[in-house]
Design a protein around this motif. Sequence first.
Motif, PDB file in Angstrom:
ATOM      1  N   ALA A  67      -4.771 -16.429 -13.237  1.00 30.48           N
ATOM      2  CA  ALA A  67      -3.348 -16.704 -13.025  1.00 30.48           C
ATOM      3  C   ALA A  67      -3.175 -17.286 -11.624  1.00 30.48           C
ATOM      4  CB  ALA A  67      -2.486 -15.470 -13.229  1.00 30.48           C
ATOM      5  N   CYS A  68      -3.939 -18.332 -11.359  1.00 28.37           N
ATOM      6  CA  CYS A  68      -4.076 -18.888 -10.009  1.00 28.37           C
ATOM      7  C   CYS A  68      -2.857 -19.654  -9.544  1.00 28.37           C
ATOM      8  CB  CYS A  68      -5.302 -19.788  -9.927  1.00 28.37           C
ATOM      9  SG  CYS A  68      -5.216 -21.262 -10.984  1.00 28.37           S
ATOM     10  N   GLY A  69      -1.958 -20.042 -10.465  1.00 26.90           N
ATOM     11  CA  GLY A  69      -0.826 -20.855 -10.057  1.00 26.90           C
ATOM     12  C   GLY A  69      -1.281 -22.149  -9.408  1.00 26.90           C
ATOM     13  N   ARG A  70      -0.654 -22.491  -8.285  1.00 19.95           N
ATOM     14  CA  ARG A  70      -1.013 -23.728  -7.575  1.00 19.95           C
ATOM     15  C   ARG A  70      -2.273 -23.574  -6.734  1.00 19.95           C
ATOM     16  NH1 ARG A  70       4.269 -25.650  -4.544  1.00 19.95           N
ATOM     17  NH2 ARG A  70       4.436 -23.424  -4.112  1.00 19.95           N
ATOM     18  N   VAL A  88      -7.973 -20.113 -12.924  1.00 22.63           N
ATOM     19  CA  VAL A  88      -7.548 -20.138 -14.325  1.00 22.63           C
ATOM     20  C   VAL A  88      -6.043 -19.901 -14.384  1.00 22.63           C
ATOM     21  CG1 VAL A  88      -7.785 -19.044 -16.592  1.00 22.63           C
ATOM     22  CG2 VAL A  88      -9.778 -19.215 -15.074  1.00 22.63           C
ATOM     23  N   ASP A  89      -5.342 -20.730 -15.149  1.00 17.57           N
ATOM     24  CA  ASP A  89      -3.916 -20.506 -15.365  1.00 17.57           C
ATOM     25  C   ASP A  89      -3.539 -21.105 -16.721  1.00 17.57           C
ATOM     26  OD1 ASP A  89      -1.465 -19.723 -13.260  1.00 17.57           O
ATOM     27  OD2 ASP A  89      -0.814 -20.896 -14.982  1.00 17.57           O
ATOM     28  N   SER A  91      -0.771 -22.594 -17.384  1.00 14.85           N
ATOM     29  CA  SER A  91       0.051 -23.782 -17.173  1.00 14.85           C
ATOM     30  C   SER A  91      -0.822 -24.964 -16.768  1.00 14.85           C
ATOM     31  CB  SER A  91       1.093 -23.522 -16.082  1.00 14.85           C
ATOM     32  OG  SER A  91       1.659 -24.738 -15.632  1.00 14.85           O
ATOM     33  N   ALA A  92      -0.804 -26.008 -17.586  1.00  9.26           N
ATOM     34  CA  ALA A  92      -1.583 -27.198 -17.255  1.00  9.26           C
ATOM     35  C   ALA A  92      -1.060 -27.857 -15.982  1.00  9.26           C
ATOM     36  CB  ALA A  92      -1.526 -28.185 -18.423  1.00  9.26           C
ATOM     37  N   THR A  93       0.236 -27.758 -15.726  1.00 17.07           N
ATOM     38  CA  THR A  93       0.801 -28.321 -14.503  1.00 17.07           C
ATOM     39  C   THR A  93       0.281 -27.588 -13.278  1.00 17.07           C
ATOM     40  OG1 THR A  93       2.800 -28.991 -15.684  1.00 17.07           O
ATOM     41  CG2 THR A  93       2.948 -28.832 -13.280  1.00 17.07           C
ATOM     42  N   ALA A  94       0.215 -26.252 -13.363  1.00 16.31           N
ATOM     43  CA  ALA A  94      -0.339 -25.475 -12.247  1.00 16.31           C
ATOM     44  C   ALA A  94      -1.786 -25.852 -11.985  1.00 16.31           C
ATOM     45  CB  ALA A  94      -0.227 -23.977 -12.551  1.00 16.31           C
ATOM     46  N   VAL A  95      -2.557 -25.994 -13.047  1.00 18.49           N
ATOM     47  CA  VAL A  95      -3.971 -26.348 -12.912  1.00 18.49           C
ATOM     48  C   VAL A  95      -4.118 -27.699 -12.216  1.00 18.49           C
ATOM     49  CG1 VAL A  95      -6.011 -27.012 -14.247  1.00 18.49           C
ATOM     50  CG2 VAL A  95      -4.778 -24.905 -14.805  1.00 18.49           C
ATOM     51  N   ARG A  96      -3.282 -28.649 -12.583  1.00 22.02           N
ATOM     52  CA  ARG A  96      -3.341 -29.972 -11.944  1.00 22.02           C
ATOM     53  C   ARG A  96      -2.991 -29.891 -10.455  1.00 22.02           C
ATOM     54  NH1 ARG A  96       0.591 -33.314 -10.667  1.00 22.02           N
ATOM     55  NH2 ARG A  96       2.131 -32.300 -12.027  1.00 22.02           N
ATOM     56  N   ARG A 114      -9.047 -24.597 -14.489  1.00 24.51           N
ATOM     57  CA  ARG A 114      -9.035 -24.805 -15.929  1.00 24.51           C
ATOM     58  C   ARG A 114      -7.890 -24.028 -16.576  1.00 24.51           C
ATOM     59  NH1 ARG A 114     -14.634 -21.568 -17.330  1.00 24.51           N
ATOM     60  NH2 ARG A 114     -15.443 -23.218 -15.951  1.00 24.51           N
ATOM     61  N   VAL A 115      -7.483 -24.488 -17.759  1.00 19.53           N
ATOM     62  CA  VAL A 115      -6.458 -23.786 -18.514  1.00 19.53           C
ATOM     63  C   VAL A 115      -7.086 -22.603 -19.239  1.00 19.53           C
ATOM     64  CG1 VAL A 115      -4.800 -23.966 -20.414  1.00 19.53           C
ATOM     65  CG2 VAL A 115      -5.036 -25.853 -18.780  1.00 19.53           C
ATOM     66  N   GLY A 116      -6.480 -21.448 -19.088  1.00 16.93           N
ATOM     67  CA  GLY A 116      -6.921 -20.231 -19.754  1.00 16.93           C
ATOM     68  C   GLY A 116      -5.862 -19.166 -19.581  1.00 16.93           C
TER      69      GLY A 116
END
Length: 252
Positions: A67-70, A88-89, A91-96, A114-116
Amino acid sequence: MTTLPDADYFDQWYADMAGSTSRDALVARMLGLPAHLRSTSLLTWEGVAEVTERLRVPDGGLLVDVACGRGGYGIEIAQRTGARLIGVDFSATAVRLAGEAATERLPGGRAEFRVGTLLETGVAARTADALMCVDALQFAVPPLAALQEFRRVLKPGGRLALTCWEAVNPGDPLVPPRINGVHLLQDLTTAGFADIDVRERPDWRAAERALWEAVVVEPEPDAAMRSLQEEGRRSLETFGSLRRMFATATAP
């Protein structure tokens, strides 16, 4: 039954943050964070140092930030310790956004995002030297399943550090159901962790109150600030019903 926010909600939440300098400036000022650390949680700068110390990540070891966020907290701790980082988060937006931040602060391919999810991180079993989860365990249904996933990912002897909240009085109807579902000592024990240390952090909680009291009187220049203000108002309504917690443990 309360419905938790989904990935689409958080994608928009993170997108709004990316366009708001006001939100980041206020949060950094109230939590004592440097401008480069893009926080999406409520851990103070002093708290970052304590989490770093308790994780004991070896130089070159693998740190997983769930749940790394930004990515702000995980990037900071990886930079301090020389660790490799997987964030890992769901939210694909957070991952980016986390990947963009890591490019500036962790060069050389030391970071991957990565998304997870909290229950399915996608990280291979018994590979992590340390795992952190900042202010997100309450979004796992149930929290115990997330702790079991964390133990799966950690090597024997790997360290876990997590921050979250618990109800002062379990079952209190004023407390959100997701917080009432958090029972750190019980669930860490059930998940099979050793060297469990669970402690209340009233100093971190005081910093939270100061943030919420500041944010509710700030102007509302953008969507991210309005969202933060709404969260602040809700939090202050039930502030005395929650305890701020910090837990660490070791995977046997």
